[in-house]
Design an enzyme around this catalytic site. Structure first.
Site, PDB file in Angstrom:
ATOM      1  N   SER A 240       4.401   6.083   2.423  1.00  0.00           N
ATOM      2  CA  SER A 240       3.172   6.817   2.090  1.00  0.00           C
ATOM      3  C   SER A 240       1.925   6.090   2.590  1.00  0.00           C
ATOM      4  CB  SER A 240       3.076   7.094   0.589  1.00  0.00           C
ATOM      5  OG  SER A 240       3.035   5.893  -0.132  1.00  0.00           O
TER       6      SER A 240
ATOM      7  N   HIS B  54       0.814  -1.214   0.000  1.00  0.00           N
ATOM      8  CA  HIS B  54       0.000   0.000   0.000  1.00  0.00           C
ATOM      9  C   HIS B  54       0.852   1.271   0.000  1.00  0.00           C
ATOM     10  CE1 HIS B  54      -3.854  -2.138   1.604  1.00  0.00           C
ATOM     11  NE2 HIS B  54      -3.498  -2.514   0.396  1.00  0.00           N
TER      12      HIS B  54
ATOM     13  N   THR C 220       2.577   7.567  -4.103  1.00  0.00           N
ATOM     14  CA  THR C 220       3.949   7.719  -4.587  1.00  0.00           C
ATOM     15  C   THR C 220       4.540   6.333  -4.820  1.00  0.00           C
ATOM     16  OG1 THR C 220       5.061   7.602  -2.461  1.00  0.00           O
ATOM     17  CG2 THR C 220       4.176   9.752  -3.092  1.00  0.00           C
TER      18      THR C 220
END
Lengths: 603, 441
Positions: free
Chosen positions: A204, A144, A198
């Site tokens: 992130s 993720h 990103t």
């Protein structure tokens, strides 16, 4: 100096190409030879299997490069401001001409639902006994941070025909992946897709991929992220009730809640350390530096703990350690310096080495995403036990600990017993007939009803990821010529031959990957591993914060020490000290921990 | 049968003598022999000494153990709990006048506090504490001392050329004479030169006052007899004393501790900060917009104080120090240490002990500000307990004022000497003679 490197690596690659062509795979070789063979494979993969999909590549040295990771991933590459940033295209490991999306009727042949029902259905849970469930949640957590195709396109829906006898309730509809709106639809090239997060290994998943998203998760003091009574704040949207507000919360469940919360706590602990060290720093500087450290710690844990956990062989233990630290010990400073000078990464490690993209701008690839479809890792049953006594508190199922029920499960059982469960129980083995039943009849928080097995097949076909034999060929691996060589299980081979009507070249990638017998000690197939050895190194080698800017000036000496000295077990024990007895003697926090109670011992 | 601590083997004793004890003596117990120190730095003598003790500690465990030092066995104490036991028990039953120290110090300060025992020690200690304001947050003359430190820092900058150890040492000797003896002694370099000669003689451990001591003492006595109210001598009259105190004999220790030891630490601090820009920025942030002539500003520069203290930890000027048992002593588990036993504390090892100190080999000023360093009995550059340095607070204050002034006026740049960068383990020794520092403005 580059030519010296070229001679060394080129010769090595040529030697092993010959050996491999003669039918000797790398994993049948003794340790040092296998390591050299893997280095050769990586060289060939870097040369042949990195393909840029962008048409906005810039090539000018950027001024005022920030000494921190930006919120959206821009300005990370020294020459190309957009490289790796959110909302840029996924790359490919295969050339354009080998990435065309499948169109009907091939798109639906054989029916992805039938593939799922026939060879993914978990008859009986097959455990991976060398790992714990934390390892399963971890890879989803990392994925993720690397990629997300975003919300699918509700206006382009494909109906999957259901076979007679299929007990699926109602019609089965799959929304197509949202198209890349930055593309000229007339350019005649295969479809591409945008990464909503990103591409960089920058954490992130917890920090988000835009400044707006990030700001609402911050406390505004001392660089810290927001925690309320030790938990992340909840989403306010009623559809996302019970789900943490965090950088990436699609497909959320307690496994992710544990890890997101753990590493937000770790972020805040790093802030405390930095604040102590540099009392004059502002909230922003503390946050940005703590993020660098936390992201690098996660990358290190993934490289030297999770990976050797799932690819448990001596050569991978050594190899992944070498990727981070280098194979040469610190006291061999001169040799490390030399190997660094000629960019032989095995010597002093990728960390702190020269930044290189190997001919294509850095991006997570569609093929990489495909090989990380590791859904069999997820168990269906969750016997939650008391971490002090080992006594069963309650048996719950996957559906009780996911989606809108996530926070309720956390509140009911508490972090410690949940973490204890994830540390002590086995995940599923990555193989056929082991997809979690819950995910094959799964209703998402949006109300979509889907069979994840069907989706796994459909997405590869839709996105132009080659079927198994073609995929192997692109990686210079031999094609499988008959069904009896597809898996080690004759019954499965017979099922597959019937399912694919005898056409071995039609076998889907996911089916081949799950059916293939992995090398000894490996948790997944050698075919998937080829993409892995390329991309695992690339995530580090292409990132200036792991290469040229992995310096005390950027990270602080204390930050680098934090990365260097802490392990996954240290992180867990720092925030859940009561779990120290369970982790006692554990060499790897992703292997089953010691169980409490009269029959204490490893799971 | 009495319980005893382990005894290191004869071979280990030879190794310890060769790698720890002898180099410590040869480099100069009281006044460093510059060429020997340079040579020792070149051959990494301090690193060898660290490794030697580390290997012995690995082999003989966490408890104290006996190790042969040349001819006799000494008890090496390295666990902070045991160090505490010894230093809290000083000067009795752990006296601070083991034979070698006594023989050496007799040359230049035969009536020193640290060589005193019993009531005399208590009396001299209370004299020192009264003059040095040991138990007060700041010295009552601090404002004037800060002005002196600032003036000396300015004078150093006004040289307008790269500075060497001799430059800094001279500046600090002048500062010391002013602080201890008063303005009249500002240019009285004879005092400094005589003390240096006496300390050189002390290195040979003569066991009696060296030639020239009587004249030296007489010179100091003149300053004591004509006290300067702005200097420490001005506080003598009000300090508790009797006929045996010998105030002039007490201030000798302050002259060399303030004039030699402190600037050595400050020079190293300057060099470390030149290579640690983030730490230097913290020092400046702490002092930004403040006037160093204000005592509150100097005292409030706690990060800068941490920088000085951590330099003292990293490169202790006393690598190895000792105590001697005045009676039989029992340790925690009943181990009996006979009277007359030499007890050794190896600062060089304890300060960098990687198994105990998480920040062993890096610059960690923050550990002195908000960490546990100040309460850690492993760190003994000022010693600890009843015999802890009575001038520690004043020493750090002078260092804060002096460095604070230099660092807020100029950027230190190391022109010659080791490059000390964050992220690389710091070396075990820095040869002061090798250093040249310039100031960019």
């Amino acid at each position: 100096m580059a030519s010296i490197r070229g001679i060394i690596t080129g010769t090595n690659a040529a030697v092993w190409r010959t050996v491999n062509k003669a039918g000797v795979p790398w994993h049948k070789l003794p340790g040092p030879a296998a390591a050299l063979n893997l280095a050769a494979l990586r060289e060939d993969l870097r040369h042949d299997n990195l393909h840029d999909t962008r048409d906005d590549v810039e090539e000018a040295e950027l001024e005022n490069l920030p000494a921190y990771r930006t919120y959206d991933g821009t300005m990370q590459d020294p020459y190309d401001a957009k490289m790796g940033s959110a909302q840029t295209r996924f790359g490919r490991n295969f050339p354009w001409e080998a990435t065309a999306a499948e169109e009907p009727p091939r798109l639906l042949t054989p029916s992805p639902r039938e593939v799922s029902r026939t060879v993914f259905w978990r008859d009986e849970f097959q455990p991976a006994t060398g790992l714990n469930v934390l390892a399963a949640a971890w890879i989803q957590f990392q994925n993720h941070g690397w990629f997300g195709h975003g919300t699918n396109d509700p206006d382009r829906v494909v109906e999957i025909e259901l076979a007679e006898g299929d007990d699926w309730d109602g019609e089965m509809l799959i929304e197509r992946t949202t198209a890349d709106r930055t593309r000229d639809p007339e350019d005649g090239r295969p479809a591409t897709y945008l990464n909503k997060v990103t591409h960089w290994w920058d954490g992130s998943a917890i920090y988000g991929s835009s400044e707006d998203q990030n700001r609402v998760m911050r406390s505004g003091e001392d660089g810290k992220m927001l925690l309320i009574d030790g938990k992340l704040p909840l989403e306010e949207d009623p559809v996302l009730a019970g789900i943490d507000r965090t950088g990436f919360n699609d497909n959320y469940w307690v496994g992710l809640a544990l890890l997101h919360t753990l590493f937000v706590k770790e972020h805040n602990a790093i802030c405390d350390m930095l604040k102590k060290t540099y009392p004059s720093w502002s909230d922003e500087k503390l946050f940005l530096t703590a993020r660098l450290v936390n992201a690098a710690l996660m990358a290190k844990i993934h490289t030297v703990e999770w990976t050797p956990g799932i690819l448990n062989t001596p050569v991978l233990q050594t190899g992944m350690h070498a990727n981070w630290y280098g194979a040469l010990p610190e006291w061999m400073a001169a040799a490390r310096f030399l190997t660094k000078a000629i960019d032989i990464e095995a010597g002093a490690g990728i960390i702190g080495s020269e930044l290189k993209h190997h001919g294509a701008s850095f991006a997570i690839t569609e093929e990489f995403i495909s090989v990380y479809r590791l859904h069999p890792l997820i168990p269906d049953d969750y016997p939650i036990c008391d971490h002090r006594t080992g006594e069963l508190i309650e048996n719950v199922e996957f559906n009780d600990v996911m989606g809108n029920d996530t926070r309720a499960a956390v509140d009911k059982f508490g972090w410690t017993d949940l973490m204890y469960h994830f540390g002590t129980e086995y995940p599923g083995k990555i193989t056929l007939h082991n997809h979690p039943r819950a995910l094959m009849d799964h209703t998402r928080v949006t109300g979509q009803h889907l069979d994840l097995g069907t989706v796994d097949i459909f997405r590869d076909r839709e996105r132009g990821v080659r079927r198994y034999n073609d995929f192997r060929e692109q990686l210079r691996m031999p094609r499988i010529t008959s069904f009896d060589k597809l898996t080690p299980n004759p019954d499965w081979n017979a099922e597959l031959e019937e399912l694919y009507a005898g056409n071995i070249d039609d076998v889907d990638l996911q089916v081949g990957l799950l059916g293939e017998e992995p090398p000894e000690g490996f948790g997944f197939s050698d075919t998937a591993f080829r993409i892995f050895i390329l991309m695992a190194s690339r995530r580090l080698k292409s990132d200036r914060f792991f290469t040229r800017d992995y310096t005390p000036e950027v990270y602080t000496a204390q930050g680098m020490e934090w990365i260097d000295k802490n392990t996954m077990a240290d992180v867990i024990i720092r925030h859940f000290p009561e779990l120290a007895p369970a982790l006692e003697g554990s060499a790897n926090a992703f292997a089953p921990w010691r169980k409490a109670g009269p029959r204490s011992g490893a799971a | 049968m009495a319980i005893d601590f382990k005894h290191a083997s004869f071979a280990d004793g030879v190794l310890f003598s060769a790698q720890v004890a002898v180099p410590n003596v040869v480099q100069g117990l009281f006044r460093k022999r510059a060429p020997v120190v340079s040579a020792a730095t070149l051959v990494h003598a301090d690193q060898l000494a660290y490794r030697c003790t580390a290997a012995l500690v690995r082999k003989y465990g966490a408890d104290p153990f006996y190790v042969r030092v040349v001819a006799e066995e000494a008890l090496l104490v390295h666990h902070p709990d045991d160090i505490r036991r010894v230093l809290e028990g000083s000067p009795a039953p752990f006296a601070s006048d083991p034979d070698a120290k006594k023989k050496g110090m007799s040359a230049f300060q035969p009536d020193a506090l640290t060589l005193s025992r019993g009531d005399l020690w208590a009396q001299r200690r209370s004299f020192a504490e009264a003059v040095l304001d040991t138990r007060k947050p700041t010295h009552r003359l601090a404002r004037g001392f800060a002005a002196i430190a600032i003036a000396e820092a300015d004078a150093l900058l006004d040289l307008d050329r790269p500075i060497t150890w001799d430059d800094l040492n001279s500046a600090f000797q002048r500062l010391t004479r002013r602080v201890v003896l008063g303005d009249a002694a500002t240019d009285d370099v004879k005092i400094t030169d005589q003390l240096a000669a006496l300390m050189d003689a002390g290195n040979k451990m003569p066991g009696k006052p060296a030639r020239g001591y009587v004249q030296f003492h007489a010179l100091l006595q003149e300053y004591v007899d004509t006290p300067d109210p702005a200097a420490l001598t001005g506080l003598f009259a009000a300090a508790p004393q009797d006929r045996e105190t010998d105030p002039a004999g007490q201030l000798i220790h302050w002259l060399f501790a303030m004039g030699d030891t402190l600037p050595a630490n400050l020079f190293r601090t300057l060099v470390v900060l030149a290579g640690h820009p983030l730490a230097l920025a913290e020092v400046r942030a702490e002092l930004a917009g403040k006037r160093l002539t204000t005592v509150k500003t100097v005292v409030g520069a706690t990060y800068l104080a941490g920088c000085i203290q951590d330099t003292m930890r990293l490169w202790p000027t006393t690598g190895l120090f000792g105590r001697v048992t005045t009676t039989d002593v029992r340790f925690a588990n009943g181990e009996l240490v006979p009277a007359g036993t030499q007890v050794l504390i190896h600062n060089l090892f304890n300060h960098r002990n990687r198994t105990r100190v998480a920040y062993a080999d890096r610059f960690a000023p923050e550990e002195w500000v908000s960490g546990g360093a100040a309460g850690d009995w492993s760190f003994n550059f000022f010693s600890h307990g009843p015999q802890g340095c009575p001038g520690a607070g004043l020493s750090i204050f002078l260092g804060q004022a002096f460095l604070g002034r230099l660092l807020t006026r100029a950027d230190p740049v190391v022109e010659s000497g080791p490059t000390l960068r964050p992220g690389k383990p710091l070396p075990y020794s820095i040869d002061l003679a090798s250093l040249t520092v310039s100031f960019g403005r």
